[in-house]
Design a protein around this motif. Structure first.
Motif, PDB file in Angstrom:
ATOM      1  N   GLN A  20     -37.496  45.095 -10.411  1.00 11.25           N
ATOM      2  CA  GLN A  20     -37.063  47.308 -10.448  1.00 11.25           C
ATOM      3  C   GLN A  20     -38.474  47.806 -11.470  1.00 11.25           C
ATOM      4  O   GLN A  20     -38.718  48.745 -11.025  1.00 11.25           O
ATOM      5  N   ALA A  21     -37.853  47.195 -12.469  1.00  7.48           N
ATOM      6  CA  ALA A  21     -38.734  48.175 -13.614  1.00  7.48           C
ATOM      7  C   ALA A  21     -40.045  47.658 -13.856  1.00  7.48           C
ATOM      8  O   ALA A  21     -40.347  47.208 -13.128  1.00  7.48           O
ATOM      9  N   GLY A  22     -40.457  48.214 -14.967  1.00 12.55           N
ATOM     10  CA  GLY A  22     -41.774  48.182 -15.114  1.00 12.55           C
ATOM     11  C   GLY A  22     -42.515  46.834 -15.723  1.00 12.55           C
ATOM     12  O   GLY A  22     -44.252  47.133 -16.157  1.00 12.55           O
ATOM     13  N   LYS A  23     -41.240  46.442 -17.006  1.00 10.17           N
ATOM     14  CA  LYS A  23     -42.192  45.307 -17.292  1.00 10.17           C
ATOM     15  C   LYS A  23     -40.612  44.305 -17.179  1.00 10.17           C
ATOM     16  O   LYS A  23     -39.362  44.889 -16.785  1.00 10.17           O
ATOM     17  N   PRO A  24     -41.166  43.267 -17.361  1.00 12.41           N
ATOM     18  CA  PRO A  24     -40.374  41.750 -17.383  1.00 12.41           C
ATOM     19  C   PRO A  24     -39.348  41.962 -18.523  1.00 12.41           C
ATOM     20  O   PRO A  24     -40.084  42.290 -19.760  1.00 12.41           O
ATOM     21  N   GLY A  25     -38.224  40.816 -18.644  1.00 11.58           N
ATOM     22  CA  GLY A  25     -37.641  40.152 -19.212  1.00 11.58           C
ATOM     23  C   GLY A  25     -36.106  40.651 -19.337  1.00 11.58           C
ATOM     24  O   GLY A  25     -35.155  40.712 -20.308  1.00 11.58           O
ATOM     25  N   GLY A  26     -35.451  42.419 -18.706  1.00 12.48           N
ATOM     26  CA  GLY A  26     -34.161  42.449 -18.144  1.00 12.48           C
ATOM     27  C   GLY A  26     -33.793  42.542 -19.849  1.00 12.48           C
ATOM     28  O   GLY A  26     -33.979  43.586 -20.332  1.00 12.48           O
ATOM     29  N   MET A  27     -32.880  42.652 -19.752  1.00 12.73           N
ATOM     30  CA  MET A  27     -31.390  42.666 -20.981  1.00 12.73           C
ATOM     31  C   MET A  27     -32.129  42.731 -22.505  1.00 12.73           C
ATOM     32  O   MET A  27     -31.888  43.060 -23.388  1.00 12.73           O
ATOM     33  N   GLU A  65     -40.736  46.944  -8.454  1.00 10.49           N
ATOM     34  CA  GLU A  65     -40.275  46.666  -6.796  1.00 10.49           C
ATOM     35  C   GLU A  65     -38.844  46.344  -6.261  1.00 10.49           C
ATOM     36  O   GLU A  65     -39.188  45.298  -6.969  1.00 10.49           O
ATOM     37  N   ARG A  66     -38.947  47.036  -5.927  1.00  3.58           N
ATOM     38  CA  ARG A  66     -37.138  47.154  -5.443  1.00  3.58           C
ATOM     39  C   ARG A  66     -36.397  46.793  -4.938  1.00  3.58           C
ATOM     40  O   ARG A  66     -37.537  47.072  -3.557  1.00  3.58           O
ATOM     41  N   VAL A  67     -36.021  45.512  -4.490  1.00  4.34           N
ATOM     42  CA  VAL A  67     -35.827  44.851  -3.315  1.00  4.34           C
ATOM     43  C   VAL A  67     -34.483  45.380  -2.618  1.00  4.34           C
ATOM     44  O   VAL A  67     -33.792  45.691  -3.122  1.00  4.34           O
ATOM     45  N   GLU A  68     -34.002  46.431  -1.782  1.00  4.13           N
ATOM     46  CA  GLU A  68     -33.485  47.151  -0.511  1.00  4.13           C
ATOM     47  C   GLU A  68     -33.344  46.061   0.370  1.00  4.13           C
ATOM     48  O   GLU A  68     -31.846  46.458   0.932  1.00  4.13           O
ATOM     49  N   ASP A  69     -33.760  46.188   1.314  1.00  2.00           N
ATOM     50  CA  ASP A  69     -33.938  45.140   1.976  1.00  2.00           C
ATOM     51  C   ASP A  69     -33.902  43.482   1.924  1.00  2.00           C
ATOM     52  O   ASP A  69     -35.179  42.904   2.443  1.00  2.00           O
ATOM     53  N   PHE A  75     -33.803  33.907  -4.851  1.00  2.00           N
ATOM     54  CA  PHE A  75     -32.379  33.406  -6.156  1.00  2.00           C
ATOM     55  C   PHE A  75     -32.292  34.842  -6.621  1.00  2.00           C
ATOM     56  O   PHE A  75     -33.055  36.201  -6.988  1.00  2.00           O
ATOM     57  N   VAL A  76     -30.599  35.473  -6.747  1.00  2.00           N
ATOM     58  CA  VAL A  76     -30.845  37.327  -6.778  1.00  2.00           C
ATOM     59  C   VAL A  76     -30.528  37.246  -7.961  1.00  2.00           C
ATOM     60  O   VAL A  76     -28.972  37.025  -8.230  1.00  2.00           O
ATOM     61  N   ALA A  77     -30.829  38.086  -8.986  1.00  2.00           N
ATOM     62  CA  ALA A  77     -30.651  37.112 -10.271  1.00  2.00           C
ATOM     63  C   ALA A  77     -30.180  39.018 -11.344  1.00  2.00           C
ATOM     64  O   ALA A  77     -31.277  39.119 -12.046  1.00  2.00           O
ATOM     65  N   VAL A  78     -29.983  40.117 -10.196  1.00  2.89           N
ATOM     66  CA  VAL A  78     -29.963  41.441 -11.187  1.00  2.89           C
ATOM     67  C   VAL A  78     -29.668  41.738 -12.093  1.00  2.89           C
ATOM     68  O   VAL A  78     -29.560  42.724 -12.329  1.00  2.89           O
ATOM     69  N   GLY A  79     -28.185  40.777 -12.655  1.00  2.40           N
ATOM     70  CA  GLY A  79     -28.354  40.676 -14.231  1.00  2.40           C
ATOM     71  C   GLY A  79     -26.616  41.527 -13.928  1.00  2.40           C
ATOM     72  O   GLY A  79     -26.353  42.113 -12.472  1.00  2.40           O
TER      73      GLY A  79
END
Length: 185
Positions: free
Chosen positions: A119-126, A159-163, A177-181
């Motif tokens: 969903q963010a504009g860049k990868p890497g999360g936290m 790209e946010r996954v809603e469904d 694999f859901v890795a939303v943190g």
């Protein structure tokens, strides 16, 4: 003592020989952990507390060696191993933090087609938004992420996954694999 399960003794042994041993050590290290340059900077190194050398004199500086190997791999342009032949399986990974990227890495090596939706504009999360740049320079993080993407992993940003079910159907994915943190420090 390594929460990631790295073969620390194995890669330290390889690194001791220097030269080509650095690449062998890095390859052994990255079989478990695709982020040695990152982890060498940010890990709180519980392995050093468990190090059998500690009671004798002092623990081996394991995270320092890991950081060196990660930086050496970036400098020398080491690449990850070729993936196994394509399985025809498609996997959706939701989230590009350490968990999502690690899952994508392991799945791609096994020959699966992996798409990461972030969903963010860049990868890497936290790793990107929770660790200050002075502690984890963004060019180091980006280099290690690029190595994973070079395995053929598709990255779709903003790209946010809603469904999930709809996205799975639309993309003909076999698994997700859901890795939303946790979004906490």
């Amino acid at each position: 003592g390594c929460p990631v399960g790295e073969d620390i003794q194995g890669w330290l042994y390889e690194a001791e020989s220097g030269g080509e041993g650095y690449e062998r050590a890095w390859r052994l290290l990255t079989s478990t952990n695709p982020f040695p340059a990152v982890m060498g900077r940010v890990c709180y190194h519980p392995c050093e507390t468990a190090c059998s050398r500690a009671p004798l004199d002092e623990a081996v500086g394991i995270n320092s060696v890991e950081r060196f190997l990660g930086d050496e791999a970036i400098r020398a342009g080491f690449s990850l191993p070729e993936p196994q032949p394509a399985t025809g399986r498609r996997v959706l990974v939701i989230g590009s933090g350490p968990s999502g990227l690690s899952a994508a890495y392991q799945l791609a090596l096994r020959g699966h087609h992996v798409t990461i939706r972030e969903q963010a504009g860049k990868p890497g999360g936290m790793m990107r938004c929770g660790i200050p740049a002075y502690r984890l320079p963004r060019e180091i993080l980006d280099a290690e992420i690029e190595r994973i993407l070079a395995l053929g992993v598709e990255l779709r940003l903003s790209e946010r996954v809603e469904d999930l079910r709809a996205v799975m159907r639309e993309g003909s994915y076999d698994a997700a694999f859901v890795a939303v943190g946790a979004h906490v420090a």
